[in-house]
Design an enzyme around this catalytic site. Structure first.
Site, PDB file in Angstrom:
ATOM      1  N   CYS A 135       0.820  -1.200   0.000  1.00 40.10           N
ATOM      2  CA  CYS A 135       0.000   0.000   0.000  1.00 40.10           C
ATOM      3  C   CYS A 135       0.861   1.261   0.000  1.00 40.10           C
ATOM      4  CB  CYS A 135      -0.861  -0.031   1.259  1.00 40.10           C
ATOM      5  SG  CYS A 135      -1.843   1.420   1.446  1.00 40.10           S
ATOM      6  N   GLY A 176      -0.841  -5.239   7.136  1.00 40.38           N
ATOM      7  CA  GLY A 176       0.345  -4.917   7.920  1.00 40.38           C
ATOM      8  C   GLY A 176       0.864  -6.027   8.802  1.00 40.38           C
ATOM      9  N   ARG A 203       0.114  -8.000  -5.736  1.00 38.78           N
ATOM     10  CA  ARG A 203      -0.028  -6.586  -6.075  1.00 38.78           C
ATOM     11  C   ARG A 203      -1.213  -5.934  -5.378  1.00 38.78           C
ATOM     12  NH1 ARG A 203      -1.929  -7.339 -12.311  1.00 38.78           N
ATOM     13  NH2 ARG A 203      -4.049  -8.013 -11.892  1.00 38.78           N
ATOM     14  N   GLU A 217      -2.343   3.784  -5.640  1.00 40.46           N
ATOM     15  CA  GLU A 217      -2.110   3.785  -4.184  1.00 40.46           C
ATOM     16  C   GLU A 217      -1.602   2.426  -3.742  1.00 40.46           C
ATOM     17  OE1 GLU A 217      -5.289   5.304  -1.704  1.00 40.46           O
ATOM     18  OE2 GLU A 217      -5.726   6.832  -3.198  1.00 40.46           O
TER      19      GLU A 217
HETATM   20  P1  IMP Z   1      -0.950  -7.092   3.769  1.00 37.53           P
HETATM   21  O1  IMP Z   1      -1.443  -8.289   4.472  1.00 37.53           O
HETATM   22  O2  IMP Z   1      -0.046  -6.237   4.610  1.00 37.53           O
HETATM   23  O3  IMP Z   1      -0.325  -7.407   2.443  1.00 37.53           O
HETATM   24  O4  IMP Z   1      -2.222  -6.149   3.492  1.00 37.53           O
HETATM   25  C1  IMP Z   1      -3.342  -6.561   2.724  1.00 37.53           C
HETATM   26  C2  IMP Z   1      -4.388  -5.441   2.679  1.00 37.53           C
HETATM   27  O5  IMP Z   1      -3.909  -4.311   1.943  1.00 37.53           O
HETATM   28  C3  IMP Z   1      -5.654  -5.812   1.933  1.00 37.53           C
HETATM   29  O6  IMP Z   1      -6.525  -6.601   2.690  1.00 37.53           O
HETATM   30  C4  IMP Z   1      -6.252  -4.439   1.598  1.00 37.53           C
HETATM   31  O7  IMP Z   1      -7.012  -3.895   2.632  1.00 37.53           O
HETATM   32  C5  IMP Z   1      -5.021  -3.577   1.432  1.00 37.53           C
HETATM   33  N1  IMP Z   1      -4.778  -3.274   0.004  1.00 37.53           N
HETATM   34  C6  IMP Z   1      -4.925  -4.076  -1.065  1.00 37.53           C
HETATM   35  N2  IMP Z   1      -4.550  -3.448  -2.195  1.00 37.53           N
HETATM   36  C7  IMP Z   1      -4.193  -2.207  -1.852  1.00 37.53           C
HETATM   37  C8  IMP Z   1      -3.719  -1.072  -2.600  1.00 37.53           C
HETATM   38  O8  IMP Z   1      -3.493  -1.111  -3.802  1.00 37.53           O
HETATM   39  N3  IMP Z   1      -3.492   0.048  -1.860  1.00 37.53           N
HETATM   40  C9  IMP Z   1      -3.698   0.109  -0.515  1.00 37.53           C
HETATM   41  N4  IMP Z   1      -4.097  -0.942   0.216  1.00 37.53           N
HETATM   42  C10 IMP Z   1      -4.355  -2.087  -0.454  1.00 37.53           C
END
Ligand code: IMP
Length: 480
Positions: free
Chosen positions: A304, A339, A385, A417
């Site tokens: 993100c 996160g 992505r 974003e």
């Molecule tokens: P991760 O587990 O830290 O990879 O976060 C995953 C989360 O990032 C997803 O569940 C979404 O809420 C968020 N997300 C997905 N695509 C995007 C993006 O392009 N920009 C910002 N947040 C995103």
């Protein structure tokens, strides 16, 4: 503008204090939790609605492990529906509507159907009445132009059962006759269901699976809030999706509030997840509109760039804690979204007030995520992505219409974003889930918590310095 600027923290800024524990073993820690007001999961994990994370395969495995997957919405409605159906059929003890074929069809059609639906056999039916079964084995070496009735096992050689048979009775019949499929037929000879051996075996293999009342795996699906979203909701409900996730980057918007109200007004019963928000006001507005759970996270995701591009966001631990004050008062579960880097982050997010944790990156790069394995410098990777990244917007079907539904973007001027990335290939997602859950159980045991609500009650956070964080990681050794 506010005068004093509040301070906000995220996972690496804090640790949990160990507490006196009465648990004798980590197995005593019960990880059951609420995904929405009505939906209970056996583990607090949810896979993200992203096109490099959750399609049917991921949703099936996560539900078998006790969590739930949210099928992404960056595909035409028919494809999303087909994926939900596949999850619902994956472990259906009694299949209400087995795939059927007419006895007069050509074998080529039977082959196509088996391939398309991923099944090994079809019920041969004339005017609703069961007349035989055709399986993969029957057609393997047959010419395509022959007809189904010529090669099928006819009814007189079939073992069938009455519709109200119990699972144990069905198991006995399957074992006794060494058969794999048991069609259920009513008194007038009509086919009313099917029990298969493989489904019974799978059920026993995954006792922790998250299931609906009929014993089928749970699955959620994402929708947007632009034109046409109600049609998507309607069709998803027709195939018995368990929850609708309104999947919008900025969820504290009139459009989202109105969409929740609309869906609840028209379909009342269905569980609706609203989001994303990062403030108690956001939780309050979505909960008041009728949401059954709220997704928290503006900017913590690994792919993100929202915070960098827009200057907006809240470090995730503070976001969860602040939102929880409101969620607790309104009795609505929170999903901490994005996160998560370490198993300990799951423990911290739950301790801070989340009921479930949504995960993207850690589940991408597994056998169950969509996309193929890529070799780079001798190592294996998969693509992960952000859904608001440039290529995610360009690359998929229905780009023009569906993609622009993503959030508050109304024309083609688009600011990314999110980013595209390689994530290391990690084998089956089951292993990733096992690691996260064993970390959670251990964390619960350190806090003397037998349940997730006890974990929350017993949680006492301390802030740590950079030196404290460095001390927390493996240090002063040579890692292999
Ligand atoms: P991760 O587990 O830290 O990879 O976060 C995953 C989360 O990032 C997803 O569940 C979404 O809420 C968020 N997300 C997905 N695509 C995007 C993006 O392009 N920009 C910002 N947040 C995103």
């Amino acid at each position: 503008m506010n005068g004093e600027i509040p301070y906000a923290l995220t996972f690496d800024d804090v640790l949990l204090l160990p507490r006196r524990s009465s648990l004798k073993s980590r197995k005593e820690a019960n990880t059951q939790t609420q995904f929405t007001k009505k939906i209970v999961l056996n583990i607090p994990l949810v896979s993200s609605p992203m096109d490099t994370v959750t399609e049917d395969k991921m949703a099936i495995t996560i539900a078998r492990k006790g969590g739930i997957g949210v099928i992404h919405r960056y595909i035409p409605i028919e494809k999303q529906i087909e994926m939900v159906k596949r999850v619902k059929r994956a472990e259906n003890i009694v299949i209400d509507e087995p795939y059927r074929i007419s006895p007069d069809e050509r074998i080529s059609v039977a082959k196509e159907m088996m391939e398309k639906y991923g099944v090994s056999g079809l019920m041969v039916v004339r005017g609703g009445e069961l007349v035989g079964i055709i399986t993969h084995r029957d057609i393997q070496f047959e010419t395509d132009s022959r007809r189904v009735y010529e090669v099928m096992t006819p009814k007189k050689r079939l073992i069938t059962a009455k519709p109200n048979i119990s699972i144990d009775e069905a198991k006995d019949i399957l074992r006794q006759h060494k058969i794999e499929k048991l069609p259920l037929v009513d008194d007038s000879g009509k086919l009313v269901g099917l029990i298969t051996a493989i489904d019974i075996i799978k059920r026993e293999m995954y006792p922790e699976a998250a299931r609906d009342r009929k014993g089928r795996l749970l699955v959620a699906a994402a929708v947007g809030v632009r034109e046409g979203y109600l049609k998507r909701v309607k069709e998803l409900l027709e195939v018995d999706v368990d929850a609708i996730v309104i999947d919008v980057a900025h969820g504290h918007m009139d459009l989202v509030i109105n969409a929740i109200k609309q869906i609840k007004r028209i379909y009342g019963d269905i569980e609706v997840v609203g989001g994303n928000v990062a403030t108690p006001e956001g939780v309050e507005d979505l909960a008041s509109a009728g949401a059954d759970s709220v997704r928290v996270g503006i900017g913590p995701g690994s792919i993100c760039t929202t915070r960098i591009v827009t200057g907006v966001g809240v470090p995730q631990l503070t976001a969860i804690m602040k939102c929880y004050e409101k969620a607790k008062a309104m009795d609505i579960p929170l999903i901490a979204d994005g996160g998560i880097r370490f198993p300990g982050d799951v423990v911290k997010a739950l301790a801070a007030g989340a009921s479930t944790i949504m995960i993207g990156r850690l589940f991408a790069g597994t056998d169950e995520s969509p996309g193929s394995i890529i070799l780079r410098n001798g190592r294996r990777y998969k693509i992960y992505r952000g859904m608001a990244s440039f290529y995610a917007r360009l690359g998929k079907e229905e780009a023009e219409r569906e993609m622009l539904e993503l959030d508050d973007i109304t024309d083609y001027a688009f600011t990314a974003e999110g980013v595209e990335a390689f994530v290391e290939y990690r084998g089956s997602v089951e292993e990733v889930v096992n690691r996260l859950i064993s970390g959670l159980r251990a964390g619960m045991s350190y806090l003397g918590a037998k349940t997730i609500s006890e974990l929350r009650r017993n949680a006492m956070f301390i802030r740590i310095s950079d030196a404290g964080w460095r001390e927390s990681l493996p240090h002063d050794i040579e890692m292999e």
